[in-house]
Design an enzyme around this catalytic site. Sequence first.
Site, PDB file in Angstrom:
ATOM      1  N   SER A 470       0.823  -1.207   0.000  1.00 45.62           N
ATOM      2  CA  SER A 470       0.000   0.000   0.000  1.00 45.62           C
ATOM      3  C   SER A 470       0.860   1.261   0.000  1.00 45.62           C
ATOM      4  CB  SER A 470      -0.953  -0.042   1.202  1.00 45.62           C
ATOM      5  OG  SER A 470      -1.937   0.947   1.104  1.00 45.62           O
ATOM      6  N   ASP A 556      -9.304  -3.175  -6.803  1.00 46.84           N
ATOM      7  CA  ASP A 556      -8.865  -2.456  -5.602  1.00 46.84           C
ATOM      8  C   ASP A 556      -9.342  -1.007  -5.668  1.00 46.84           C
ATOM      9  OD1 ASP A 556      -7.522  -1.259  -3.496  1.00 46.84           O
ATOM     10  OD2 ASP A 556      -5.665  -2.340  -3.846  1.00 46.84           O
ATOM     11  N   HIS A 601      -7.968  -4.966  -0.778  1.00 56.26           N
ATOM     12  CA  HIS A 601      -6.785  -4.130  -0.930  1.00 56.26           C
ATOM     13  C   HIS A 601      -5.511  -4.933  -0.706  1.00 56.26           C
ATOM     14  CE1 HIS A 601      -4.167  -0.756  -0.934  1.00 56.26           C
ATOM     15  NE2 HIS A 601      -3.970  -0.737   0.371  1.00 56.26           N
TER      16      HIS A 601
END
Length: 638
Positions: A470, A556, A601
């Site tokens: 991320s 995502d 995610h």
Amino acid sequence: MDAFEKVRTKLETQPQEEYEIINAEIKHGGFVYYQEGCCLVRSKDEEADSDNYEVLFNLEELKLDQPFIDCIRVAPDEKYVAAKIRTEDSEASTCIIVKLNDQPVMEASFPNVSSFEWVKDEEEEDVLFYTFQRNLRCHDVYRATFGENKRNERFYTEKDPSYFIFLYLTKDSRFLTINIMNKTTSEVWLIDGLSPWDPPVLIQKRIPGVLYYVEHRDDELYILTNVGEPTEFKLMRTAADTPAIMNWDLFFTMKRNTKVVDFDMFKDHCVLFLKHSNLLYVNVIGLVDDSVRSLKLPPWACGFIMDTNSDPKNCPFQLCSPIRPPKYYTYKFAEGKLFEETGHEDPITKTSRVLRLEAKSKDGKLVPMTVFHKTDSEDLQKKPLLVHVYGAYGMDLKMNFRPERRVLVDDGWILAYCHVRGGGEVGLQWHADGRLTKKLNGLADLEACIRTLHGQGFSQPSLTALTAFSAGGVLVGALCNSSPDLLRAVTLEAPFLDVLNTMMDTTLPLTLEELEEWGNPSSDEKHKNYIKRYCPYQNIKPQHYPSIHITAYENDERVPLKGIVNYTEKLREAISEHAKDTGEGYQTPNIILDIQPGGNHVIEDSHKKITAQIKFLYEELGLDSTSVFEDLKKYLKF
């Protein structure tokens, strides 16, 4: 809130080492509510570890792919239980409400519920408060009743798109708190647990830069806040009927550079879970005599897992590390002592070492690192090194137990966790010093950490890999542009790589919410020019790069696939151009983009992803992977 979100798999290992990571569960009355197989069940507390349980709801009725229970809440008198259901490949959720009688039945279901809590009104009727999430934004609060007086109404909507809402019921169930927050500011409203239909009461109107969280005990509010100097968290209190900030009295202050991980309230004690100098502590504050007891926890421990506990006599919690499964501890208030779970001692405590080191960044700041390696490793300079980094949102670098990390250490790897600025490991100021127009501090910290590790004899560039997920991808991508010679390989999962274009697109779900972290390049030229200095996508150039393995997810919503694809294409073009200029004999780095189906995610427990990443690392570093996959089978169910 996410203490048990990602840990829901049973791990297999040698017969004498049976590790089990527990699903979300909750104790209420004399029962324990939890997931067993594909069912929501309950059993009597003393029978919780047996097969004697009552099935309340079969998750297969929802027709979801491999559903799991993310959170459970039981109504005060146990007439209803609510459970939030999710799947591994999506962030979407469904909240089911089951009526508890001789034949439990699903009374209702609500889509896209984020947080939810029960209270009981003056008529002894159960009221469910819940927040609704749309496009990753949580702005609406609803309340609902069931049975004969069924109703469902929205009673609060947050108008500022940069804020989100979550609900929390105080430990004594006296107040339901509506917490309205962005990355640096919060505002809390109280719902009276005895009169939930009355209008909510504002504690303190939002003040830019002021965060606060609320607990309750004996008609007093205990407030964890950063108001005042220094701008780190401190504990304050005030009478519940005079909640405004001018009435807050300072009750307890932390040492400088201390991270407050969590706090818990009991009848006569408040317990603070802390991180200081990269070590974990528990502070037990006596609320009757104002005594304070500080307990330094075992040095192997790197993180807390909080327990949903209603026992006023004990404070249970778990400690964990990336290479050691969670272990239970209980602080008993009557004895004033901390007790640890007895039983088989994990052999990793004797076969590995954990070191707390520091690197000096170019501005003189000391950056903490946590390093793991085998005790009997010889010539560490020739061992492979896997560096972890995050450095955003004031969040700590994840250091929960991961079986693949354990296997790497057993196979001779060195693991290094770099707690750079932008994260939260050293307190709120540590985050402030690594966000907006100070984001480059995090990059300087990461480079200093890797150079320090190499300088102290931990591995070398040709055996060094870097990993992140991320927002951690920002610093990793920036380092690949600025100092690619430090690395041989990189693995990224759902990485944020195109900061500039993403933050200029206000149609994306999280852009407005994240202006506090990255800045507003659309309206602020200073922010725009600063982002251009470090944005991974913007700074790709023809040069040598380490090999990079990227795992991305097709749907995502947090990190759009488009930005990752654009980054990969641009990077490949730059590498190709550099290869042409370099001539024959140049070994082109491998750039792999693995796009997985689904809309989640990060899928932490994906065996396919874990296998692909480890295979990539061993191949790129020229290592023999025969034994590592055999060892991995002991932990993961392939």
